[in-house]
Design a protein around this motif. Sequence first.
Motif, mmCIF file in Angstrom:
data_model
loop_
_atom_site.group_PDB
_atom_site.id
_atom_site.type_symbol
_atom_site.label_atom_id
_atom_site.label_comp_id
_atom_site.label_asym_id
_atom_site.label_seq_id
_atom_site.Cartn_x
_atom_site.Cartn_y
_atom_site.Cartn_z
ATOM 1 N N MET A 99 10.452 5.839 5.694
ATOM 2 C CA MET A 99 11.018 4.330 6.732
ATOM 3 C C MET A 99 12.288 4.627 7.653
ATOM 4 S SD MET A 99 9.672 1.497 3.954
ATOM 5 C CE MET A 99 9.367 0.281 5.003
ATOM 6 N N GLY A 100 13.097 5.383 6.801
ATOM 7 C CA GLY A 100 13.816 5.545 7.884
ATOM 8 C C GLY A 100 14.836 4.457 7.143
ATOM 9 N N LYS A 101 14.352 3.901 6.595
ATOM 10 C CA LYS A 101 15.851 2.986 6.162
ATOM 11 C C LYS A 101 16.486 2.944 4.969
ATOM 12 C CE LYS A 101 13.424 -0.560 8.022
ATOM 13 N NZ LYS A 101 12.333 -1.685 8.213
ATOM 14 N N SER A 102 17.757 2.734 4.266
ATOM 15 C CA SER A 102 18.030 3.065 3.169
ATOM 16 C C SER A 102 17.242 2.496 1.962
ATOM 17 C CB SER A 102 19.554 1.718 3.111
ATOM 18 O OG SER A 102 19.558 0.581 3.107
ATOM 19 N N TYR A 103 18.246 2.863 0.426
ATOM 20 C CA TYR A 103 17.506 3.078 -0.590
ATOM 21 C C TYR A 103 17.262 1.155 -0.901
ATOM 22 C CZ TYR A 103 16.161 2.272 -5.240
ATOM 23 O OH TYR A 103 15.966 1.472 -6.793
ATOM 24 N N PRO A 104 18.590 0.596 -0.563
ATOM 25 C CA PRO A 104 19.382 -0.738 -0.536
ATOM 26 C C PRO A 104 18.014 -1.816 0.200
ATOM 27 C CG PRO A 104 20.988 0.305 -1.076
ATOM 28 C CD PRO A 104 19.595 0.837 -0.192
ATOM 29 N N VAL A 121 14.905 -0.995 0.969
ATOM 30 C CA VAL A 121 13.570 -0.757 0.831
ATOM 31 C C VAL A 121 13.410 -1.949 -0.889
ATOM 32 C CG1 VAL A 121 12.151 0.301 -0.504
ATOM 33 C CG2 VAL A 121 13.316 1.027 1.484
ATOM 34 N N ARG A 122 14.945 -1.764 -1.402
ATOM 35 C CA ARG A 122 14.466 -2.457 -2.733
ATOM 36 C C ARG A 122 14.841 -3.928 -2.328
ATOM 37 N NH1 ARG A 122 13.267 -2.369 -7.714
ATOM 38 N NH2 ARG A 122 12.851 -4.197 -7.878
ATOM 39 N N ASN A 123 15.575 -4.420 -1.431
ATOM 40 C CA ASN A 123 16.076 -5.731 -0.740
ATOM 41 C C ASN A 123 14.387 -6.326 -0.976
ATOM 42 O OD1 ASN A 123 18.203 -6.135 -2.321
ATOM 43 N ND2 ASN A 123 19.432 -5.831 0.021
ATOM 44 N N LYS A 124 13.272 -5.664 0.491
ATOM 45 C CA LYS A 124 12.092 -5.870 0.514
ATOM 46 C C LYS A 124 11.126 -6.137 -0.855
ATOM 47 C CE LYS A 124 9.064 -5.776 3.765
ATOM 48 N NZ LYS A 124 8.948 -7.130 4.704
ATOM 49 N N LEU A 125 10.987 -5.579 -1.657
ATOM 50 C CA LEU A 125 10.425 -5.320 -2.426
ATOM 51 C C LEU A 125 10.466 -6.418 -3.446
ATOM 52 C CD1 LEU A 125 8.013 -3.967 -3.981
ATOM 53 C CD2 LEU A 125 9.936 -3.197 -5.907
ATOM 54 N N ASP A 126 11.675 -6.814 -3.593
ATOM 55 C CA ASP A 126 12.358 -7.936 -4.493
ATOM 56 C C ASP A 126 11.337 -8.721 -3.783
ATOM 57 O OD1 ASP A 126 13.464 -6.525 -6.179
ATOM 58 O OD2 ASP A 126 15.361 -6.848 -5.268
ATOM 59 N N ASP A 127 11.493 -9.091 -2.326
ATOM 60 C CA ASP A 127 11.683 -10.451 -1.682
ATOM 61 C C ASP A 127 10.181 -10.795 -1.771
ATOM 62 O OD1 ASP A 127 14.074 -10.600 -0.950
ATOM 63 O OD2 ASP A 127 14.166 -9.661 1.242
ATOM 64 N N LEU A 133 0.587 -1.209 0.286
ATOM 65 C CA LEU A 133 -0.067 0.454 0.093
ATOM 66 C C LEU A 133 0.780 1.130 -0.292
ATOM 67 C CD1 LEU A 133 -3.071 -0.946 2.453
ATOM 68 C CD2 LEU A 133 -3.374 -0.782 0.038
ATOM 69 N N GLN A 134 2.191 1.325 0.793
ATOM 70 C CA GLN A 134 2.749 1.965 0.848
ATOM 71 C C GLN A 134 3.444 2.485 -0.256
ATOM 72 O OE1 GLN A 134 5.638 1.755 4.284
ATOM 73 N NE2 GLN A 134 6.138 3.976 3.621
ATOM 74 N N PHE A 135 4.121 1.385 -0.952
ATOM 75 C CA PHE A 135 4.817 1.168 -2.244
ATOM 76 C C PHE A 135 3.441 1.951 -3.295
ATOM 77 C CE2 PHE A 135 5.875 -0.849 -6.242
ATOM 78 C CZ PHE A 135 6.356 -0.209 -6.518
ATOM 79 N N LEU A 136 2.510 1.764 -3.566
ATOM 80 C CA LEU A 136 1.344 2.232 -4.348
ATOM 81 C C LEU A 136 1.339 4.204 -3.939
ATOM 82 C CD1 LEU A 136 -1.118 -0.915 -4.779
ATOM 83 C CD2 LEU A 136 0.197 0.159 -6.392
ATOM 84 N N ARG A 137 1.121 4.167 -2.675
ATOM 85 C CA ARG A 137 0.769 5.199 -2.471
ATOM 86 C C ARG A 137 2.068 6.499 -2.746
ATOM 87 N NH1 ARG A 137 -1.349 3.481 3.207
ATOM 88 N NH2 ARG A 137 -3.274 3.123 2.878
ATOM 89 N N ASN A 138 3.233 5.437 -2.655
ATOM 90 C CA ASN A 138 4.625 6.914 -3.683
ATOM 91 C C ASN A 138 4.519 6.818 -4.470
ATOM 92 O OD1 ASN A 138 5.841 7.628 -0.440
ATOM 93 N ND2 ASN A 138 5.058 5.982 -0.685
ATOM 94 N N SER A 139 3.499 5.930 -5.045
ATOM 95 C CA SER A 139 3.260 5.424 -6.898
ATOM 96 C C SER A 139 5.059 5.256 -7.096
ATOM 97 C CB SER A 139 3.899 7.554 -7.864
ATOM 98 O OG SER A 139 2.669 8.117 -7.346
ATOM 99 N N GLY A 140 5.196 4.247 -6.131
ATOM 100 C CA GLY A 140 6.170 3.386 -6.503
ATOM 101 C C GLY A 140 7.580 3.868 -6.641
ATOM 102 N N SER A 141 7.755 4.998 -5.394
ATOM 103 C CA SER A 141 8.937 5.526 -5.321
ATOM 104 C C SER A 141 9.753 5.143 -4.515
ATOM 105 C CB SER A 141 8.912 7.158 -5.059
ATOM 106 O OG SER A 141 10.203 7.385 -5.245
ATOM 107 N N LEU A 142 10.560 4.226 -4.708
ATOM 108 C CA LEU A 142 11.586 3.259 -3.638
ATOM 109 C C LEU A 142 12.311 4.844 -2.346
ATOM 110 C CD1 LEU A 142 12.673 0.056 -5.268
ATOM 111 C CD2 LEU A 142 10.588 1.054 -3.376
#
Length: 91
Positions: free
Chosen positions: A66-71, A73-79, A50-59
């Motif tokens: 989220m206060g996390k690094s881009y990599p 968040v990218r790994n979470k999406l890949d998983d 839901l957060q991914f969609l609300r942010n128009s797919g902007s990781l």
Amino acid sequence: MMKLPVKCPSCDEQLRVSKLICSSCETEVLGKYSLPILMLLEVDEQEFVLQFLRNSGSLKEMANQMGKSYPTVRNKLDDLIVKLNVLQNEQ
């Protein structure tokens, strides 16, 4: 809020929806229906989608929020993509 169970507590197989009831007129629909694939995700995974969609797919934006690094968040999406592919193949 209680989480809708998706696995049988006895044998751990995937549950199916068999009855829907209208809270207004009490019409009942019976059958055997698969749960939508997104409902098979854990609550935190559903919130991530839901957060991914609300942010128009902007990781990048999600990482900032989220206060996390881009990599990370990218790994979470890949998983999640891998998990969704596995769940889709199981249906």
